[in-house]
Scaffold this active site. Structure first.
Site, short mmCIF file in Angstrom:
data_model
loop_
_atom_site.label_atom_id
_atom_site.label_comp_id
_atom_site.label_asym_id
_atom_site.label_seq_id
_atom_site.Cartn_x
_atom_site.Cartn_y
_atom_site.Cartn_z
N HIS A 100 19.91 -36.54 -1.40
CA HIS A 100 19.22 -36.92 -0.16
C HIS A 100 17.70 -36.75 -0.27
O HIS A 100 17.02 -36.61 0.74
CB HIS A 100 19.78 -36.11 1.02
CG HIS A 100 21.23 -36.37 1.26
ND1 HIS A 100 21.71 -37.57 1.75
CD2 HIS A 100 22.32 -35.61 1.01
CE1 HIS A 100 23.02 -37.53 1.82
NE2 HIS A 100 23.42 -36.34 1.37
N CYS B 225 0.82 -1.22 0.00
CA CYS B 225 0.00 0.00 0.00
C CYS B 225 0.85 1.26 0.00
O CYS B 225 1.94 1.29 0.55
CB CYS B 225 -0.88 0.02 1.24
SG CYS B 225 -1.91 -1.42 1.42
N ASN C 250 -2.22 2.69 5.68
CA ASN C 250 -1.28 1.59 5.41
C ASN C 250 -1.06 0.84 6.72
O ASN C 250 -0.96 1.49 7.76
CB ASN C 250 0.09 2.12 4.98
CG ASN C 250 0.10 2.58 3.54
OD1 ASN C 250 -0.90 2.47 2.85
ND2 ASN C 250 1.22 3.11 3.10
N GLY C 251 -0.93 -0.47 6.65
CA GLY C 251 -0.68 -1.25 7.86
C GLY C 251 -1.85 -2.15 8.18
O GLY C 251 -2.69 -2.43 7.31
N LYS D 174 6.58 -4.23 -3.40
CA LYS D 174 7.98 -3.83 -3.31
C LYS D 174 8.43 -3.65 -1.87
O LYS D 174 9.55 -3.96 -1.51
CB LYS D 174 8.16 -2.51 -4.08
CG LYS D 174 9.61 -2.06 -4.16
CD LYS D 174 10.41 -2.95 -5.08
CE LYS D 174 11.88 -2.69 -4.99
NZ LYS D 174 12.67 -3.85 -5.43
N ARG E 124 5.57 -0.38 -6.17
CA ARG E 124 5.54 -1.15 -4.94
C ARG E 124 4.54 -2.30 -5.00
O ARG E 124 4.54 -3.18 -4.14
CB ARG E 124 5.15 -0.23 -3.77
CG ARG E 124 6.19 0.83 -3.49
CD ARG E 124 5.59 1.98 -2.72
NE ARG E 124 4.99 1.55 -1.47
CZ ARG E 124 5.61 1.56 -0.31
NH1 ARG E 124 6.84 1.99 -0.23
NH2 ARG E 124 5.01 1.16 0.78
N TRP F 174 -2.80 -2.89 -1.49
CA TRP F 174 -2.36 -4.26 -1.72
C TRP F 174 -3.13 -5.09 -0.68
O TRP F 174 -2.91 -4.96 0.52
CB TRP F 174 -0.85 -4.34 -1.50
CG TRP F 174 -0.24 -5.66 -1.85
CD1 TRP F 174 0.07 -6.12 -3.09
CD2 TRP F 174 0.18 -6.68 -0.93
NE1 TRP F 174 0.65 -7.37 -3.00
CE2 TRP F 174 0.73 -7.74 -1.69
CE3 TRP F 174 0.14 -6.82 0.46
CZ2 TRP F 174 1.23 -8.90 -1.12
CZ3 TRP F 174 0.64 -7.98 1.02
CH2 TRP F 174 1.17 -9.00 0.23
N LYS G 32 14.15 -15.26 -8.14
CA LYS G 32 13.92 -14.33 -9.26
C LYS G 32 12.99 -14.97 -10.28
O LYS G 32 12.06 -14.36 -10.76
CB LYS G 32 15.23 -13.94 -9.96
CG LYS G 32 16.15 -12.99 -9.25
CD LYS G 32 15.67 -11.58 -9.14
CE LYS G 32 14.80 -11.31 -7.97
NZ LYS G 32 15.29 -11.18 -6.65
N GLU H 13 9.35 -15.40 -8.96
CA GLU H 13 8.65 -14.12 -8.77
C GLU H 13 8.06 -13.58 -10.07
O GLU H 13 6.95 -13.08 -10.08
CB GLU H 13 9.64 -13.05 -8.27
CG GLU H 13 9.97 -13.15 -6.82
CD GLU H 13 10.92 -12.02 -6.41
OE1 GLU H 13 12.06 -11.97 -6.91
OE2 GLU H 13 10.51 -11.19 -5.60
N GLU I 138 18.63 -17.37 -4.72
CA GLU I 138 18.23 -16.08 -5.29
C GLU I 138 17.83 -16.24 -6.75
O GLU I 138 16.85 -15.64 -7.21
CB GLU I 138 19.39 -15.07 -5.12
CG GLU I 138 19.19 -13.69 -5.69
CD GLU I 138 17.94 -12.97 -5.16
OE1 GLU I 138 17.35 -13.41 -4.17
OE2 GLU I 138 17.56 -11.96 -5.77
#
Ligand code: F6R
Length: 598
Positions: free
Chosen positions: A497, A2, A99-100, A593, A27, A75, A478, A481, A474
């Protein structure tokens, strides 16, 4: 995640708010809205989807007289991404953006319903505006009613509220989520609000970063009361894609430049210095705990290898959301390092506050100066990547890695584990690593062609050993995502294993095979996969037999150079696959973001 904007002044408010929200688009969001109050008319517009939908809804509206406005990108957390759940939320004569998360919203909502309030959304936010109007029934003063409202909220919030009862004012409150107030460059009486610097750049020249617990009301000219305002620097040039298809692509291509920024003033020909830290900062430190989320966590995992190998300091790496509730054992001689691109990640910030309360020394590795994490830490080292707009982090990770490498060599030298010869060789390798991240058109073309063979199949394993294991994590992150393909990072020696059971021709393995670190070991692991017919793409500086594809990289003098070179190859690999699949690379679905909720 948000985003919030606000404005008090006489300029056309709709466009200002929409422009501000555009700066926050990167974001991640799923709906948006604005509310404008002028001449005692309160107009609210909301829309699901991109900002263009909202623009469309309010295309015939404009407001050029003195007034106030608030805007929001949402969001979804409580309730689906619908128009009813989009902010601003509305009661009889007031609007709010937030926001929050309001943790006790259910209790508040039940009480308000029993008092006759009707709710239109499933959100936690809507209670704020109803609570405010309820308080006004017994309280004539709007600020007092707002204070009573905020006092009843539990959780994290940044809030802007406007009301017809005080048509020239914006009420604000901050606790746990960032909120900034800015003074207009054009007219010192006019005021902007935003949840991060980006919308304010070019519009405000001085800003105040609110602290937790701050709340109040602003009217035209009120900014003068802030004695702690800071100058806001920055230009808008970052906002353009400069010919690249996506911000993520541009940011990958920028890495060789921003890495030099990270090194500037810290790495010289014969020495490493960190002027931001006092010379005795690490004196009593016997061990390090690194705490972070996502990509920043991967940088932390990589740093463990460096801190232990180069500085001989025992290092523990924890995921912030796990650490917070695990009742961790904390030792006095421990340094707590938090890594965060945004500096606003709620889990990391809360973990930081927790250990600070217990008396630990803290250090932030962060890309955003003045962010909550930087302000909360005892000391900070800025990564200097510049604003990163692509939701999938690239250049921020690169600069985190460089800074952590610099820090580990600095500590190794300080503790007598690195000779001056080794120091010189690390410095040369750092300079070379930055150069190696410059993307060659040959490499990019090769990956683009290769990407068409890796679009289907039943999943990816990115495998590596040692510091290349977190790089494999990573690389997998990527890919998932932005391509939405299932990918896992795995230590290559661990495949046998269990996961090797998945190996067949439809399993894609991306093998990180550095010449300068455990090459023969990973080669054996790759052969084990090859024998089971997995489709293997090796990334290496040398030719590899028995695999399907080799992504040949320029030769390197050290494994860290190979690390940075492979990092770029993995980023482009993910980028090209996602583009072929037709995805919006900069704004992948469901992602944000800056993750300011836990
Ligand atoms: C992945 C990504 C996220 C972030 C994570 C932590 O590309 O960007 O995994 O790394 O949300 O964010 P920061 O670093 O801002 O604390």
């Amino acid at each position: 995640m948000c985003g919030i904007v606000g404005y008090i002044g006489k300029n056309e408010k709709k466009q200002l708010l929409l422009n501000g929200l555009k700066e926050l688009e990167y974001r991640g969001y799923d709906s948006a809205g604005i509310a404008i109050l002028s001449h005692n008319e309160l107009q609210t517009f909301r829309a699901v989807g991109k900002l263009s939908q909202l623009e469309n809804k309010c295309k015939d509206f404009s407001s050029t007289d003195l007034g106030v406005g608030i805007g929001h990108t949402r969001w979804a957390t409580h309730g689906k991404p619908t128009e009813a759940n989009a902010h601003p939320h509305i009661a009889d004569f007031s609007n709010v953006v937030h926001n929050g998360i309001i943790e006790n919203y259910q209790e508040i909502k039940s009480t308000l319903i029993s008092k006759g309030h009707t709710f239109l959304s499933q959100t936690d936010t809507e209670v704020i505006v109803h609570l405010f109007e309820e308080s006004l029934k017994n309280e004539y003063d709007c600020l007092k009613a707002f204070q009573q409202t905020i006092a009843q909220l539990k959780g994290a919030f940044a809030i802007l509220l406007i009301t017809k009862k005080a048509p020239d004012s914006i009420f604000y409150a901050k606790n746990g989520s960032p909120l900034i107030i800015g003074r207009s460059c054009d007219d010192a009486n006019e005021i902007y609000f935003a949840s991060s610097d980006a919308p304010l750049i070019g519009l405000a020249d001085r800003v105040v970063y609110l602290e937790d617990g701050d709340m109040g009301v602003m009217k035209l000219g009120d900014f003068a009361r802030f004695k702690n305002a800071k100058k806001l620097d920055g230009t808008k040039s970052y906002a353009q894609k400069e010919g690249y298809r996506y911000f993520m692509e541009k940011e990958i291509y920028e890495q060789h430049k921003v890495l030099l920024e990270t090194m500037m003033g810290r790495v010289s020909e014969g020495d490493i210095t960190l002027n931001e830290l006092s010379s005795d900062f690490f004196t009593d430190i016997k061990q390090i705990t690194i705490c972070a989320c996502g990509t920043s966590y991967h940088a932390g995992l990589s740093a463990k290898y460096l801190f232990e190998r180069l500085a001989k300091i025992k290092t523990n790496v924890v995921i912030a959301s796990e650490f917070r509730y695990a009742l961790p054992v904390i030792n006095d001689d421990e340094l707590f390092i938090v890594i965060s691109q945004s500096g606003e990640t709620a889990d990391t910030l809360e973990a930081l506050k927790l250990v600070k309360k217990k008396g630990l020394k803290t250090l932030a590795i962060c890309n955003v100066d003045n962010s909550s994490i930087v302000r909360e830490s005892h000391a900070s080292l800025l990564t200097r990547a510049g604003i990163e707009k692509g939701v999938a982090s690239t250049k921020a990770f690169a600069t985190q890695m460089m800074l952590l490498w610099i820090l580990s060599v600095y500590l190794g030298k300080q503790r007598g584990h690195i000779s001056s010869q080794e120091l010189k060789s690390h410095i040369a390798s750092m300079v070379e690593s930055a150069k190696k991240t410059r993307v060659s058109s040959h490499l990019h073309e090769h990956i683009k062609r290769l990407s068409k063979r890796y679009l289907h199949g039943h999943g990816f394993f990115f495998i590596g050993r040692d510091i290349f294991y977190p790089l494999a994590l990573e690389g997998a992150l990527k890919l998932k995502e932005i391509s939405y393909l299932h990918a896992e990072g795995y230590p290559s020696g661990e495949m046998k294993h269990g996961p090797i059971a998945l190996a067949d021709s439809e399993l894609f393995a991306v093998a990180l095979m550095p010449t300068h670190l455990l090459f023969d070991k990973i080669k054996s692991n790759v052969q084990e996969l090859s024998a089971r017919d997995a489709t293997i793409c090796a990334i290496s500086t040398q030719h590899i037999d028995g695999v399907d594809d080799v992504l040949m990289l320029e030769s390197c003098q050290s494994y860290m150079e190979e690390f940075f070179t492979m990092m770029v190859a993995l980023q482009i690999f993910a980028l090209e696959i996602a583009i072929r699949l037709g995805n919006d690379v900069d704004m992948p679905r469901n992602l944000a973001k800056s993750v300011t909720v836990e």
